[in-house]
Enzyme design. Structure first.
Site, PDB file in Angstrom:
ATOM      1  N   CYS A   1     -33.562 -72.468 -25.248  1.00 35.88           N
ATOM      2  CA  CYS A   1     -32.866 -71.302 -25.577  1.00 35.88           C
ATOM      3  C   CYS A   1     -33.645 -70.014 -24.988  1.00 35.88           C
ATOM      4  O   CYS A   1     -34.676 -70.268 -24.369  1.00 35.88           O
ATOM      5  CB  CYS A   1     -32.808 -70.838 -27.118  1.00 35.88           C
ATOM      6  SG  CYS A   1     -34.625 -70.860 -27.862  1.00 35.88           S
TER       7      CYS A   1
ATOM      8  N   CYS B   1     -37.297 -69.817 -25.939  1.00 37.74           N
ATOM      9  CA  CYS B   1     -38.078 -70.846 -25.235  1.00 37.74           C
ATOM     10  C   CYS B   1     -38.531 -70.055 -24.003  1.00 37.74           C
ATOM     11  O   CYS B   1     -39.679 -70.287 -23.466  1.00 37.74           O
ATOM     12  CB  CYS B   1     -37.654 -72.048 -24.987  1.00 37.74           C
ATOM     13  SG  CYS B   1     -36.994 -73.091 -26.347  1.00 37.74           S
TER      14      CYS B   1
ATOM     15  N   CYS C   1     -62.784 -93.202   9.492  1.00 37.72           N
ATOM     16  CA  CYS C   1     -63.962 -93.157   8.624  1.00 37.72           C
ATOM     17  C   CYS C   1     -63.888 -92.233   7.547  1.00 37.72           C
ATOM     18  O   CYS C   1     -62.999 -91.825   7.057  1.00 37.72           O
ATOM     19  CB  CYS C   1     -65.189 -92.412   9.606  1.00 37.72           C
ATOM     20  SG  CYS C   1     -64.614 -90.815   9.843  1.00 37.72           S
TER      21      CYS C   1
ATOM     22  N   CYS D   1     -62.692 -88.849   7.870  1.00 43.35           N
ATOM     23  CA  CYS D   1     -60.880 -88.744   7.854  1.00 43.35           C
ATOM     24  C   CYS D   1     -60.499 -88.526   6.279  1.00 43.35           C
ATOM     25  O   CYS D   1     -59.599 -88.026   5.837  1.00 43.35           O
ATOM     26  CB  CYS D   1     -60.448 -89.960   8.519  1.00 43.35           C
ATOM     27  SG  CYS D   1     -61.144 -90.037  10.123  1.00 43.35           S
TER      28      CYS D   1
ATOM     29  N   ASP E   1     -62.897-107.512 -32.993  1.00 44.06           N
ATOM     30  CA  ASP E   1     -61.970-107.548 -33.977  1.00 44.06           C
ATOM     31  C   ASP E   1     -62.016-108.855 -34.375  1.00 44.06           C
ATOM     32  O   ASP E   1     -61.963-109.851 -33.494  1.00 44.06           O
ATOM     33  CB  ASP E   1     -60.694-106.908 -33.697  1.00 44.06           C
ATOM     34  CG  ASP E   1     -59.615-107.192 -34.797  1.00 44.06           C
ATOM     35  OD1 ASP E   1     -59.940-106.674 -35.895  1.00 44.06           O
ATOM     36  OD2 ASP E   1     -58.616-107.885 -34.529  1.00 44.06           O
TER      37      ASP E   1
ATOM     38  N   ASP F   1     -56.449-106.781 -30.716  1.00 45.98           N
ATOM     39  CA  ASP F   1     -55.286-107.336 -30.295  1.00 45.98           C
ATOM     40  C   ASP F   1     -54.155-106.497 -31.012  1.00 45.98           C
ATOM     41  O   ASP F   1     -53.015-106.492 -30.657  1.00 45.98           O
ATOM     42  CB  ASP F   1     -54.998-108.456 -30.450  1.00 45.98           C
ATOM     43  CG  ASP F   1     -54.937-109.231 -31.736  1.00 45.98           C
ATOM     44  OD1 ASP F   1     -55.669-108.589 -32.396  1.00 45.98           O
ATOM     45  OD2 ASP F   1     -54.077-110.038 -32.023  1.00 45.98           O
TER      46      ASP F   1
ATOM     47  N   ASP G   1     -55.813-101.747 -33.961  1.00 45.34           N
ATOM     48  CA  ASP G   1     -56.885-101.709 -33.337  1.00 45.34           C
ATOM     49  C   ASP G   1     -57.044-100.527 -32.207  1.00 45.34           C
ATOM     50  O   ASP G   1     -57.909-100.319 -31.503  1.00 45.34           O
ATOM     51  CB  ASP G   1     -57.340-103.064 -32.418  1.00 45.34           C
ATOM     52  CG  ASP G   1     -57.569-104.302 -33.436  1.00 45.34           C
ATOM     53  OD1 ASP G   1     -58.100-103.870 -34.367  1.00 45.34           O
ATOM     54  OD2 ASP G   1     -57.128-105.360 -33.038  1.00 45.34           O
TER      55      ASP G   1
END
Length: 816
Positions: A13, A16, A78, A81, A497, A696, A700
């Site tokens: 809008c 915004c 090199c 470059c 864990d 996992d 975690d």
């Protein structure tokens, strides 16, 4: 002042637009800003850092759209470059970052969408003298590299044929006096020099012209690089020799010597070095090519009432595919019917084939056994696991480690400094050198220019990264972030864990103690009914135990999961609570009459779980999660490498300590809530230093992100994998040792390469300048300098390629 137009998100809008313009107007360096709602673009006049503009929009909730592209960049020779290509790309409008990988000859660029196009970026690189193009297919890239190797081989052969007579005539006459006498008896000195001039001119204008076409323009732009050093050095030797041949009177008496053989042999040796370097570079990307070859080019798909072979790119989600014995699975999917065994070693590292039948998942690139399968495509193209692995490996191979920043700072000034040293060498020898001083001055200056090649510096880090991460992927270890490759070897403690990481994550019910007046089966049925809405492994153990006994579970209403404590719900009008002792205590339920049984179970390494019905604690049950077979060996291997090992668990302290004693863990952090894992990591970091965390599960993810290096088990959840720095494709924790071992080897390899590259220059530039001559030491011939320069790059590449032979750490302890 730069005017940029780029895409932004979140506009809906006029309000915004106003907020976005206000955010842009407040960003550092922005002189004017205008936001267009219709095409969702922002037009900004800015003379500051783009990161401030991007940050302001992000904070306001209207982020700028960013894009990334990888360009294939040619003709880099090199580290200088690399720096020039990065500068050329970084100066492009809307470019946020640009990183160039010398070993893979690619540039990774992130830019604001709409501000610049990939084609414009390629043009910027080309304008800087390094032609670039959008990525080609892996096969096309391999063909291009093969063509480059073939062209260099032809150049070497032609140059060698032209240089050999020049070298033999000049050096043979010095080393073998009878040859000199024979030569002078049949040819005049003028004719010999003319012949040398003709052959050397053809050589420099033919195979050697690349040095001058690239080197002098770079020099004139004020950005000299390796080609510039060769062009100046060989050009000086050639021009001086031409003057000595055709106009010796222009030179001081006694200085009219020719150095055609130096210019010719230098070019030959440098071309030989580049040829060997190109061959070695081609092998650094072998891991990517091997991964690409795992995907079959065609698939057998049900189309139009029959089965047709179609290119893999034409397979779409929902297609039904047929898999014959011995074929590779084309894309990721689920089996519809059939039965077979599939070799999934490329994913899990386990050599034993896995049985597949209806509803089982299959992964693209794995190999079918003797049976036939029909399966439905669920992930195709870039969404397959194999494609994601390839993308991860490619991204990591293009990453720059923190150590590379120091190398970049040195190489940025290296070539100009070398040119300055060469000029100083020339004038010092001209003033104080022996007669003919002019000739000695030219030779010493040329030797300095030729010996100081920055190629090895530019190759030292990226080649080791490419080969190391490629080999890691082949061993089932994916480094998702380049920094993890350097950071893993710096960790001093590894925290695991427990559930699903050190244990199999498949707990089962082992013990059941009920209070007098209650029946075990009824309590189990109530507890399992309450737990059936939970995804926790311990909950699944109770549900599975009830189903095994043939119990019909009742509906659970008002279900609530209390994270880190347990669950509660209403089953057939009774309020049921299932969870840890701390859950009972939090709910102010008296469980003291079962504490003795709970303590005995915990001492056996089992997890005690309390069951309360209508606020009375009626039972304590025990669940045991089998330890992974490789867990103990992994912990011992890490400790043997000087690392401390910790275990973080939500279990009761006695249970956790019992398991720790069984595995030989050094430190136990028990009764930890999911949110407390981050605090546990901070404590370990304060006590020991950098921490690697291995987990996992979904809970975690915060700990994986908080650790210095997060290692996710590949069989775990997507959330955990996304938060990790390293992913172990199989559930085998031995991969942690392999990851640490590879990190150590790669960083040691980089250290060896940098020591050679920098030590070589530090040691030989003074020798080439002639500082040892007054002390009775040798002067360095430019030809020997060219040979040593070529050898330095070949050494660095060969040393990096040793990483291809690294074996899994627990399978091979010997140094490679």
């Amino acid at each position: 002042m730069t005017t940029l137009t780029f895409q932004i998100e979140g506009l809906s809008c006029a309000g915004c637009v106003a907020r976005a313009e206000k955010a842009l107007g407040g960003a550092a360096g922005v002189q004017a800003a205008q936001v267009n709602l219709a095409d969702e673009t922002a037009r900004v006049d800015v003379d500051g850092a783009l990161q401030d503009v991007v940050g302001a929009l992000q904070k306001a909730g209207y982020p700028a759209r960013e894009q990334g592209v990888v360009l294939d960049v040619a003709q880099m020779t090199c580290a200088g470059c690399v720096r020039r290509v990065e500068q050329a790309l970084a100066n492009g409008p809307g470019v946020l970052s640009a990183e160039v990988n010398f070993a893979s000859e690619t540039a990774t660029v992130r830019y604001l969408e709409g501000a610049i196009t990939p084609e414009d970026l390629a043009a910027l690189s080309a304008k800087a003298g390094y032609p670039a193009q959008l990525p080609q297919a892996e096969g096309a890239t391999a063909d291009r590299k093969a063509d480059e190797v073939a062209q260099l081989r032809r150049d070497v052969c032609i140059a060698a044929v032209l240089a050999l007579p020049v070298f033999v005539v000049e050096m043979g006459a010095h080393l073998f006096p009878p040859f000199h006498h024979w030569l002078m008896a049949h040819f005049s000195m003028s004719a010999v020099h003319m012949a040398q001039w003709a052959l050397t001119t053809i050589l420099l204008a033919g195979p050697g012209r690349q040095f001058y076409l690239k080197g002098f323009p770079a020099l004139f732009r004020g950005a000299p690089e390796m080609n510039s050093l060769v062009a100046i050095g060989t050009g000086a030797a050639y021009v001086f020799s031409v003057v000595s041949t055709f106009a010796p009177g222009w030179l001081p008496t006694g200085t009219a010597n020719v150095y055609f053989e130096a210019a010719a042999v230098i070019v030959v040796l440098i071309l030989v070095g580049r040829w060997m370097e190109a061959r070695a570079k081609g092998r650094t990307g072998e891991a990517i090519r091997q991964l690409m070859q795992l995907q079959p080019p065609v698939a057998r798909v049900e189309r139009h009432g029959g089965v047709q072979e179609v290119p893999i790119a034409q397979v779409v989600v929902g297609d039904v595919l047929h898999l014959r014995p011995g074929e590779r699975v084309a894309v990721d999917g689920h089996v519809l019917d059939g039965h077979s065994y599939v070799d999934e070693s490329m994913m899990s590292g386990e050599p034993t084939p896995v049985a597949k039948s209806a509803t089982d998942a299959v992964v693209g690139g794995t190999i079918n056994g003797q049976g036939s399968l029909r399966y439905r495509a669920e992930k195709v193209g870039a969404d397959t696991i194999l494609s994601q692995i390839i993308a991860l490996v490619r991204d990591t191979q293009g990453a720059k480690l923190p150590v590379q920043a120091r190398v970049d700072r040195i190489t940025a000034v290296f070539v100009p400094v070398v040119i300055g040293i060469a000029a100083l060498t020339f004038f010092v020898w001209l003033m104080v050198g022996p007669q003919p001083a002019f000739g000695h001055s030219v030779v010493a200056a040329v030797a300095v220019l030729i010996i100081a090649c920055p190629c090895a510096m530019g190759l030292a880090t990226p080649t080791s990264i490419m080969v190391g991460t490629g080999r890691a992927a082949q061993l089932g270890v994916l480094f998702r972030k380049g920094e993890a490759l350097q950071g893993a070897q710096a960790c001093r403690v590894v925290a695991f864990d427990k559930t699903g990481t050190l244990t199999k994550g498949l707990p089962s019910l082992t013990d059941f103690h009920v209070t007098p007046g209650h029946f075990a089966d009824e309590v189990l049925r109530l507890a399992a009914s309450a737990e059936q809405g939970s995804e926790h492994p311990l909950a699944r153990a109770l549900v599975q135990a009830a189903e095994t006994r043939g119990m019909a579970l009742a509906e659970c209403t008002a279900f609530e999961a209390h994270v880190g404590f347990g669950v509660s719900g209403t089953v057939q009008g009774q309020r049921v609570m299932v969870g840890a002792q701390r859950f009972m205590a939090a709910e102010k339920l008296d469980a003291s009459h079962l504490h003795a049984q709970a303590a005995a179970l915990a001492e056996q390494g089992k997890t005690p779980i309390f069951v309360a019905v209508d606020r009375g604690v009626v039972a304590v049950v025990a669940v045991s999660d089998p330890v992974k077979p490789s867990a103990k060996a992994t912990i011992k291997a890490l400790q043997a490498r000087g690392l401390s090992v910790a275990m973080i668990s939500g279990d009761a302290r006695q249970t956790a300590k019992a398991l720790a004693a069984q595995l030989g863990v050094d430190h136990v952090v028990a009764e930890v809530m999911p949110a407390g894992k981050v605090d546990a990591i901070e404590t370990l970091r304060t006590r020991f230093g950098p921490v690697a965390f291995v987990g996992d599960g979904i809970n975690d993810a915060p700990a994986l992100a908080a650790a210095d290096v997060g290692v996710a088990i590949g069989t775990g959840t997507d959330v955990a994998i996304e938060a990790a720095d390293v992913v172990l494709m199989s559930g085998d924790v031995r991969g942690v040792v392999t990851a640490y071992d590879l990190s150590q080897r790669v960083m040691r390899n980089i250290g060896q390469n940098l020591f050679w590259a920098f030590g070589y220059n530090v040691a030989l530039i003074p020798v080439a300048a002639g500082v040892l001559v007054p002390l009775g030491g040798p002067a360095l011939s430019p030809m020997f300098g060219a040979g040593a320069m070529a050898l330095s790059s070949v050494f660095v590449l060969s040393n990096a390629l040793r990483l291809r032979r690294v074996q899994p750490a627990l399978a091979e302890e010997k140094e490679v």
